[in-house]
Motif scaffolding. Structure first.
Motif, mmCIF file in Angstrom:
data_model
loop_
_atom_site.group_PDB
_atom_site.id
_atom_site.type_symbol
_atom_site.label_atom_id
_atom_site.label_comp_id
_atom_site.label_asym_id
_atom_site.label_seq_id
_atom_site.Cartn_x
_atom_site.Cartn_y
_atom_site.Cartn_z
ATOM 1 N N GLY A 1 0.862 -1.105 -0.108
ATOM 2 C CA GLY A 1 -0.056 -0.052 -0.006
ATOM 3 C C GLY A 1 0.795 1.144 0.127
ATOM 4 N N PRO A 2 0.361 2.520 0.091
ATOM 5 C CA PRO A 2 1.156 3.572 0.231
ATOM 6 C C PRO A 2 1.977 3.538 1.427
ATOM 7 C CG PRO A 2 -1.012 4.041 -0.291
ATOM 8 C CD PRO A 2 -1.184 2.704 0.083
ATOM 9 N N ILE A 3 3.044 4.268 1.236
ATOM 10 C CA ILE A 3 4.383 4.492 2.339
ATOM 11 C C ILE A 3 3.945 4.837 3.529
ATOM 12 C CG2 ILE A 3 6.612 5.369 2.272
ATOM 13 C CD1 ILE A 3 5.906 2.863 -0.085
ATOM 14 N N GLU A 4 3.142 5.866 3.671
ATOM 15 C CA GLU A 4 2.828 6.671 4.766
ATOM 16 C C GLU A 4 3.180 6.036 6.415
ATOM 17 O OE1 GLU A 4 3.439 10.839 5.717
ATOM 18 O OE2 GLU A 4 3.137 9.700 3.614
ATOM 19 N N THR A 5 2.126 4.901 6.434
ATOM 20 C CA THR A 5 2.315 4.520 7.855
ATOM 21 C C THR A 5 3.774 3.864 8.071
ATOM 22 O OG1 THR A 5 1.498 2.367 7.163
ATOM 23 C CG2 THR A 5 -0.180 3.935 8.145
ATOM 24 N N VAL A 6 4.420 3.224 7.250
ATOM 25 C CA VAL A 6 5.642 2.523 7.558
ATOM 26 C C VAL A 6 6.623 3.840 7.603
ATOM 27 C CG1 VAL A 6 7.597 1.241 6.313
ATOM 28 C CG2 VAL A 6 5.217 0.592 6.171
ATOM 29 N N TRP A 7 6.521 4.831 6.913
ATOM 30 C CA TRP A 7 7.498 6.078 7.246
ATOM 31 C C TRP A 7 7.296 6.657 8.430
ATOM 32 C CZ3 TRP A 7 7.014 11.229 8.894
ATOM 33 C CH2 TRP A 7 8.144 11.803 8.594
ATOM 34 N N MET A 8 6.048 6.707 9.229
ATOM 35 C CA MET A 8 5.859 6.984 10.347
ATOM 36 C C MET A 8 6.401 6.356 11.482
ATOM 37 S SD MET A 8 1.885 7.668 9.835
ATOM 38 C CE MET A 8 1.236 7.745 11.449
ATOM 39 N N ALA A 9 6.575 4.974 11.353
ATOM 40 C CA ALA A 9 7.144 4.074 12.279
ATOM 41 C C ALA A 9 8.741 4.081 11.972
ATOM 42 C CB ALA A 9 6.809 2.628 12.052
ATOM 43 N N LEU A 10 9.502 4.243 10.788
ATOM 44 C CA LEU A 10 10.651 4.213 10.351
ATOM 45 C C LEU A 10 11.364 5.552 11.139
ATOM 46 C CD1 LEU A 10 11.291 2.846 6.881
ATOM 47 C CD2 LEU A 10 12.530 2.105 9.201
ATOM 48 N N ASN A 11 10.372 6.717 10.905
ATOM 49 C CA ASN A 11 10.901 8.067 11.292
ATOM 50 C C ASN A 11 10.968 8.212 12.979
ATOM 51 O OD1 ASN A 11 11.515 10.724 10.757
ATOM 52 N ND2 ASN A 11 9.809 11.229 11.617
ATOM 53 N N ALA A 12 10.392 7.401 13.521
ATOM 54 C CA ALA A 12 10.401 7.343 14.855
ATOM 55 C C ALA A 12 11.285 6.305 15.583
ATOM 56 C CB ALA A 12 8.961 7.144 15.509
ATOM 57 N N ALA A 13 11.886 5.446 14.718
ATOM 58 C CA ALA A 13 12.797 4.250 15.184
ATOM 59 C C ALA A 13 14.359 4.630 15.270
ATOM 60 C CB ALA A 13 12.541 3.206 14.089
ATOM 61 N N ASP A 14 14.904 3.809 15.922
ATOM 62 C CA ASP A 14 16.185 3.921 16.194
ATOM 63 C C ASP A 14 17.000 4.030 14.748
ATOM 64 O OD1 ASP A 14 18.838 3.905 17.735
ATOM 65 O OD2 ASP A 14 19.016 2.117 16.728
ATOM 66 N N PRO A 15 17.911 4.959 14.464
ATOM 67 C CA PRO A 15 18.523 5.099 13.216
ATOM 68 C C PRO A 15 19.442 3.757 12.870
ATOM 69 C CG PRO A 15 18.577 7.124 14.291
ATOM 70 C CD PRO A 15 18.193 6.190 15.332
ATOM 71 N N GLU A 16 20.011 3.185 13.868
ATOM 72 C CA GLU A 16 20.860 2.252 13.662
ATOM 73 C C GLU A 16 20.098 1.055 13.199
ATOM 74 O OE1 GLU A 16 23.848 -0.600 13.203
ATOM 75 O OE2 GLU A 16 24.024 1.424 13.118
ATOM 76 N N ALA A 17 18.801 0.656 14.024
ATOM 77 C CA ALA A 17 18.161 -0.354 13.657
ATOM 78 C C ALA A 17 17.602 -0.461 12.392
ATOM 79 C CB ALA A 17 17.063 -0.387 14.808
ATOM 80 N N ARG A 18 17.243 0.995 11.915
ATOM 81 C CA ARG A 18 16.751 1.096 10.350
ATOM 82 C C ARG A 18 17.612 0.305 9.402
ATOM 83 N NH1 ARG A 18 16.464 7.628 10.581
ATOM 84 N NH2 ARG A 18 14.796 7.775 12.324
ATOM 85 N N THR A 19 18.751 0.195 9.683
ATOM 86 C CA THR A 19 19.716 -0.152 8.729
ATOM 87 C C THR A 19 19.582 -1.772 8.476
ATOM 88 O OG1 THR A 19 21.573 -0.372 10.208
ATOM 89 C CG2 THR A 19 21.299 1.663 8.906
ATOM 90 N N HIS A 20 18.815 -2.290 9.587
ATOM 91 C CA HIS A 20 18.538 -3.936 9.419
ATOM 92 C C HIS A 20 17.409 -4.139 9.143
ATOM 93 C CE1 HIS A 20 22.635 -4.232 11.148
ATOM 94 N NE2 HIS A 20 22.256 -3.211 12.042
ATOM 95 N N VAL A 21 16.603 -3.405 8.528
ATOM 96 C CA VAL A 21 15.079 -3.409 7.980
ATOM 97 C C VAL A 21 15.172 -3.339 6.453
ATOM 98 C CG1 VAL A 21 13.063 -2.504 7.921
ATOM 99 C CG2 VAL A 21 14.376 -2.488 10.152
ATOM 100 N N GLU A 22 14.421 -4.342 5.760
ATOM 101 C CA GLU A 22 14.343 -4.281 4.338
ATOM 102 C C GLU A 22 12.989 -3.787 3.886
ATOM 103 O OE1 GLU A 22 15.707 -7.964 2.823
ATOM 104 O OE2 GLU A 22 13.824 -9.022 3.190
ATOM 105 N N CYS A 23 12.776 -2.890 3.159
ATOM 106 C CA CYS A 23 11.637 -2.422 2.531
ATOM 107 C C CYS A 23 11.422 -3.147 1.132
ATOM 108 C CB CYS A 23 11.841 -0.798 2.475
ATOM 109 S SG CYS A 23 11.550 0.017 4.007
ATOM 110 N N VAL A 24 10.503 -3.918 0.939
ATOM 111 C CA VAL A 24 10.104 -4.745 0.051
ATOM 112 C C VAL A 24 8.828 -4.278 -0.804
ATOM 113 C CG1 VAL A 24 9.771 -7.292 -0.896
ATOM 114 C CG2 VAL A 24 10.969 -6.760 1.341
ATOM 115 N N THR A 25 9.117 -3.951 -2.055
ATOM 116 C CA THR A 25 8.191 -3.303 -2.929
ATOM 117 C C THR A 25 8.353 -4.217 -4.472
ATOM 118 O OG1 THR A 25 7.102 -1.347 -4.001
ATOM 119 C CG2 THR A 25 9.458 -1.284 -3.725
#
Length: 319
Positions: A186-210
């Protein structure tokens, strides 16, 4: 409290990625896929899938899906989060959503789904779309044995906030050895909200599949609602995973292809067929992303998916 963003481009700089940690694949469609950790996770699964395809070709009868979650967490697959709309624009999500759940349940991977937010077109909704998508996700989750406390309806402000917090926690739990795969249906917004609020280092261990390139889901929020797009997720440090457009193999087709679901005699598969029939064109393209996450197959088609369902619990069987 996690506030819904008012829109606009993210003002954070992109995290640098170590080029030595990444592999870059160029498929025939021109879509670029980057992945760091997938090879060690899906190797054994690909072997099982190949055997399952052979069994399907030999005419193995489809096994019914489990009525409840019997499995334990599969470390080889890892944690999976899903985010889908279906409440506006995309009627095919009413079929793709329960198909994705059936794919996971067929391999007893219910415990691996740690987050599912749906109706994620947060700017507006069509009431009949909301009702149809909610039935597909809620009843699908219950029928196929998922933990429903991990499911969040984004049309409910309280559930939107709870779901965002849940996804933040899953992102923050991510490490090099415990990666999170977020399936963007679906659209990106809700995932962006969570990523933006998350720990920057942890974000690098997340893959965004599209899937696809500059697709509606990837760009709609930014282009139509002053929100965010797929590139904004990458700017926050999420790993880029773009597989080819799944419509070529899992898009619209005559409904009689899916008759094996009703022929199974299992009420859950018959119900799944009814959700495909509601859409009317057999389109389950977004479910291809979930199939990719658990098998590594980037360009699956419906015949492979049928063989997968005909393989017992997603594994090869022997006499």
């Amino acid at each position: 409290m996690l506030a819904r963003p008012s829109g606009g481009a993210d003002d954070q700089d992109a995290n640098d990625h170590d080029a030595d940690d990444q592999n870059i694949d160029h498929n025939s469609g021109g879509t670029m896929t980057l992945h760091r950790h997938r090879s060690h996770r899906v190797g054994p699964v690909l072997a099982l899938f190949a055997a399952a395809t052979l069994l399907g070709a030999c005419g193995t009868q489809a096994a019914p899906p489990p009525a409840q979650a019997p499995g334990s967490f599969d470390d080889g697959v890892g944690r999976i989060a899903m985010s889908a709309d279906g409440n506006q624009h995309d009627e095919d999500d009413w079929a793709s959503a329960p198909m994705a759940l059936a794919i996971l349940a067929h391999r007893d991977l219910q415990p691996n789904l740690v987050h599912y937010d749906y109706n994620n077109h947060i700017w507006d909704s069509s009431q009949d779309h909301v009702e149809n998508m909610t039935e597909s996700v809620q009843e699908g989750g219950e029928r196929f044995g998922f933990d429903m406390s991990r499911f969040f309806d984004d049309t409910d402000p309280q559930r939107l906030e709870a779901g965002t917090q849940n996804l933040v926690e899953e992102i923050n739990a991510s490490t090099e050895d415990d990666q999170l795969s977020i399936v963007l249906a679906g659209p990106i917004e809700t995932v962006w909200m969570a990523l933006n609020a998350a720990d920057p280092e942890a974000r690098t261990h997340v893959e965004c599949v599209t899937h696809g390139d500059d697709s509606f889901n990837q760009t709609h929020g930014a282009e139509e609602h002053d929100g965010h797009d797929y590139e904004d997720l990458i700017d926050l440090g999420c790993e880029r995973v773009e597989i080819p457009d799944q419509n070529s193999g899992l898009g619209p087709i005559e409904m009689d292809f899916w008759d094996f679901l009703t022929d199974s005699g299992d009420e859950n598969w018959e119900w799944l067929y009814s959700r495909l029939d509601l859409v009317g064109n057999g389109d389950v393209s977004d479910a291809g992303m979930v199939f990719y996450v658990i098998t590594g197959e980037e360009e699956s088609d419906r015949s492979e998916l049928k063989s997968y369902f005909q393989s017992g619990s997603g594994e090869a069987t022997s006499e």
